[in-house]
Scaffold this active site. Structure first.
Site, PDB file in Angstrom:
ATOM      1  CE  LYS A   1      -3.894   2.218   2.367  1.00 65.67           C
ATOM      2  NZ  LYS A   1      -4.910   2.120   3.435  1.00 65.67           N
TER       3      LYS A   1
ATOM      4  CB  SER B   1      -7.182   4.837   2.092  1.00 66.42           C
ATOM      5  OG  SER B   1      -6.703   4.096   3.202  1.00 66.42           O
TER       6      SER B   1
ATOM      7  CB  SER C   1      -8.780   2.360   4.824  1.00 64.12           C
ATOM      8  OG  SER C   1      -9.106   3.730   4.841  1.00 64.12           O
TER       9      SER C   1
END
Length: 497
Positions: free
Chosen positions: A99, A174, A198
């Site tokens: 990520k 996210s 997220s």
């Protein structure tokens, strides 16, 4: 085995097993095949890179990609190590994209911000270092919203990421790029992080699993604040429950730089195999008696999924929550404003850089400047009261169920929905209150695939467990997966599923 010999072996393996078959395996199966040498690391890498070349241009999930030949060289080295009996760890040879909020040595880590578009860390963050030590080969990063703010993955550095089931729609966030890459088989599983859903929102939007662990299960390090910042956590995303458990066991475990970390080794989260749900009790909160604005159809799919749990022997009991959720939301706002604002206040104070921050982040900072220390204390008291209230519920129920999201995936060109179910959203993240409620509890929670609306848009059911109850959640999810495997049952259309 020499590098040349390993390369030849990889080529032989690649010819024996079709690449689409390899990318259809979950991480657990792929890792097992590599360990047994039923498939080579080179063949797995080639299959994933081929998948990325085919699908990533359509969705923009993986960014800051490393050169193919470099990655194949690293896969050959991993094969050579296996040939002499050296296994790095449970993820040996698995292609991995980290990520883009997590520090990753040697790979540009932009946080989705033009201020960090060329930032290349010298060291890994702790969770990333654990993935590397477990044998993962980093192919690049997964796309995120700018600084992770907002459950919609777009930023001025890498652009917008489309949904795995319909690239015209949002993938959530996210951990949006991570969810899409996993759903499309571009990578076997993925790391992510979660403050306001997220890990849960993009999992629901892309028909996979995402687990937000208890605070301290996966330590955050290095961190400038190791005491106050207790809202954000790192955790796993995957196409199978056993992959979630495998990845969480790698990520989890205490660390001397994280004084609030749970003092238990990572493997304590591994679920019992074939655990029975007979007699288990699920408390269903729905939309909290109309408190949450909901897009029509979401609750119905969640309730249908709960009936599948009932068929496994669970008692599903609708309940009313006797807690002031509006007060909880106000407490959330104070904590969020300060957490988001303090981290970027120095940039905001610089007129030359302020306009390079997304408007929503500037709003968080400006709101945070008005929050007092007494406000923070009061917000923490509300959190504590909410946690205590839920402990009372767990005296009567094994898990709590709630919708993972309030809407179905929407147009990816829309920054955030201004209304949900006919009700105006007063902030850029109000449409994700279904997840902040549980973030504020500090309890582990996860998103389980809950099906599709008539337009083919996925959603998810959220399961919330007691303190440090990740193992229990994984057992619930695994039992449901064994009966109703929605991931395998409906692959993204672009993959031929």
């Amino acid at each position: 085995m020499t590098g040349t010999a390993a390369q030849r072996a990889g080529e032989q393996f690649a010819g024996a097993i079709a690449r689409d078959e390899i990318t259809g395996w979950d991480a657990w199966s792929t890792a097992a095949a590599i360990r047994s040498r039923a498939v080579s690391c080179v063949a797995v890498m080639e299959a994933c890179l081929d998948r990325i070349d085919r699908f990533n241009p359509l969705v923009n999930a993986i960014v800051s990609s490393r050169p193919h030949e470099t990655l194949l060289d690293e896969a050959r080295a991993a094969d050579a190590e296996l040939a002499v009996g050296h296994l790095r760890g449970p993820l040996h040879g698995l292609p991995w994209a980290v990520k883009d909020l997590a520090l990753t040595a040697g790979i540009v880590t932009s946080f989705g911000s033009p201020l960090f578009a060329d930032f290349t860390p010298e060291e890994d963050g702790l969770a990333v270092a654990r993935l590397r030590a477990a044998g993962a080969i980093f192919i690049g990063k997964t796309n995120v919203p700018e600084f992770g703010l907002g459950s919609q993955t777009y930023n001025p550095v890498h652009g917008v990421t489309g949904n795995a089931y319909d690239p015209a729609l949002t993938c959530g966030g996210s951990s949006g790029g991570a969810a899409v890459a996993v759903a499309l088989g571009m990578i076997p599983a993925a790391d992510g992080s979660d403050m306001m859903g997220s890990l849960r929102n993009p999992a629901a939007f892309n028909n996979i699993y995402g687990l937000r662990p208890s605070f301290g299960r996966v330590p955050l390090a290095p961190a400038e604040d190791v005491f106050f910042a207790q809202l954000a956590v790192e955790g796993p995303m995957a196409r199978s429950v056993r992959d979630l458990a495998l990845l969480l066991s790698v990520q989890a475990g205490p660390h001397p730089g994280a004084p609030l970390a749970i003092r238990a080794p990572g493997d304590t989260v591994l679920p019992e195999r074939n655990a029975s749900l007979a007699g288990k009790r699920i408390a269903w909160v729905g939309d909290f008696g109309g408190y949450l604005a909901m897009e029509p159809g979401v609750l119905a799919l969640c309730e249908a999924t709960l009936q599948e749990f009932a068929a496994l022997g669970c008692a599903v009991i609708p309940i009313d929550i006797g807690f002031d959720l509006a007060r909880l939301w106000r407490a959330w706002l104070h904590l969020r404003h300060v957490w988001a604002g303090a981290r970027h206040l120095e940039i905001w104070r610089d007129p030359a850089r302020r306009d390079l921050l997304k408007p929503e982040l500037q709003w968080e900072i400006e709101q945070g400047l008005a929050v007092t220390g007494y406000d923070i204390h009061a917000a923490s008291v509300v959190r504590s009261q909410w946690h205590a209230y839920l402990q009372g519920l767990f005296a009567s129920y094994d898990v709590i169920a709630a919708p993972a999201v309030q809407v179905f995936p929407f147009d990816k060109n829309l920054t955030w929905p201004r209304e949900v179910g006919g009700r105006a959203m007063d902030t850029y993240h109000r449409w994700m209150e279904s997840t902040s409620i549980w973030t504020m509890s500090g309890l582990p929670c996860m998103s389980v695939p809950a099906g599709f609306d008539p337009a083919g848009r996925p959603t998810g059911l959220q399961l919330i467990g007691p303190d440090h109850g990740e193992k229990l959640l994984l057992e619930f999810a695994a039992a449901h997966e064994a009966a109703v495997n929605r991931v395998a049952g409906r692959r993204p259309p672009m993959t031929g599923g």
